[in-house]
Design a protein around this motif. Structure first.
Motif, mmCIF file in Angstrom:
data_model
loop_
_atom_site.group_PDB
_atom_site.id
_atom_site.type_symbol
_atom_site.label_atom_id
_atom_site.label_comp_id
_atom_site.label_asym_id
_atom_site.label_seq_id
_atom_site.Cartn_x
_atom_site.Cartn_y
_atom_site.Cartn_z
ATOM 1 N N SER A 259 104.566 -50.172 -39.038
ATOM 2 C CA SER A 259 103.664 -50.148 -40.185
ATOM 3 C C SER A 259 102.243 -50.436 -39.727
ATOM 4 O O SER A 259 101.990 -51.436 -39.067
ATOM 5 N N GLU B 32 91.091 -40.662 -36.682
ATOM 6 C CA GLU B 32 92.496 -40.570 -36.296
ATOM 7 C C GLU B 32 92.824 -41.720 -35.342
ATOM 8 O O GLU B 32 92.206 -41.855 -34.294
ATOM 9 N N GLN C 294 102.546 -43.411 -32.698
ATOM 10 C CA GLN C 294 102.247 -43.353 -34.133
ATOM 11 C C GLN C 294 100.784 -43.009 -34.326
ATOM 12 O O GLN C 294 99.913 -43.557 -33.651
ATOM 13 N N THR C 295 100.541 -42.097 -35.246
ATOM 14 C CA THR C 295 99.186 -41.670 -35.569
ATOM 15 C C THR C 295 98.965 -41.806 -37.067
ATOM 16 O O THR C 295 99.813 -41.409 -37.864
ATOM 17 N N GLU C 296 97.834 -42.379 -37.433
ATOM 18 C CA GLU C 296 97.412 -42.513 -38.836
ATOM 19 C C GLU C 296 96.020 -41.906 -38.955
ATOM 20 O O GLU C 296 95.220 -41.985 -38.013
ATOM 21 N N THR C 297 95.725 -41.318 -40.100
ATOM 22 C CA THR C 297 94.416 -40.701 -40.328
ATOM 23 C C THR C 297 93.801 -41.249 -41.606
ATOM 24 O O THR C 297 94.484 -41.389 -42.623
ATOM 25 N N ARG C 298 92.517 -41.541 -41.551
ATOM 26 C CA ARG C 298 91.740 -41.963 -42.721
ATOM 27 C C ARG C 298 90.478 -41.122 -42.774
ATOM 28 O O ARG C 298 89.883 -40.801 -41.754
#
Length: 107
Positions: free
Chosen positions: A3, A86, A97-101
């Motif tokens: 998370s 990114e 794990q990659t998250e983008t905002r």
């Protein structure tokens, strides 16, 4: 999947310096601590953090076994144009794990 928590402003003015804070929930096992059977638990750490702004790398950090669980990284960037940030964490045991905002730059 771990998370991730990312805190940053949704919008900024051109040239404004903004703070970005990223934390990922991960135990970061060093490989030296004994398990219940007395044998060392297998190493499982996040080894690299990277952030790209509009495809351009703005920070890259190499992490090591001494890093605490749930690594927290804070940094500043200059808002130039609207676009995605990114965030990518990679580690042992094929962890990725990659998250983008999205950042909106408005006059």
């Amino acid at each position: 999947m771990a998370s991730a928590l990312i805190h940053m402003p949704a919008s900024a003015r051109p040239g404004e310096i903004i703070e970005v804070r990223a934390l990922i929930a991960h135990t970061m096992e060093t490989g030296f601590r004994p398990g219940p059977d007395g044998k060392p638990l297998p190493r499982d750490i996040i080894r690299k953090f990277e952030c790209r702004y509009n495809g351009k790398q703005v920070i890259s950090a190499e992490l090591h076994p001494a890093m605490s669980a749930n690594p927290y990284i804070a940094f500043f960037i200059k808002a130039t144009t609207s676009g995605p940030l990114e965030f990518t964490w990679t580690g042992d045991n094929s962890f990725a794990q990659t998250e983008t905002r999205q950042l909106q730059v408005q006059p």
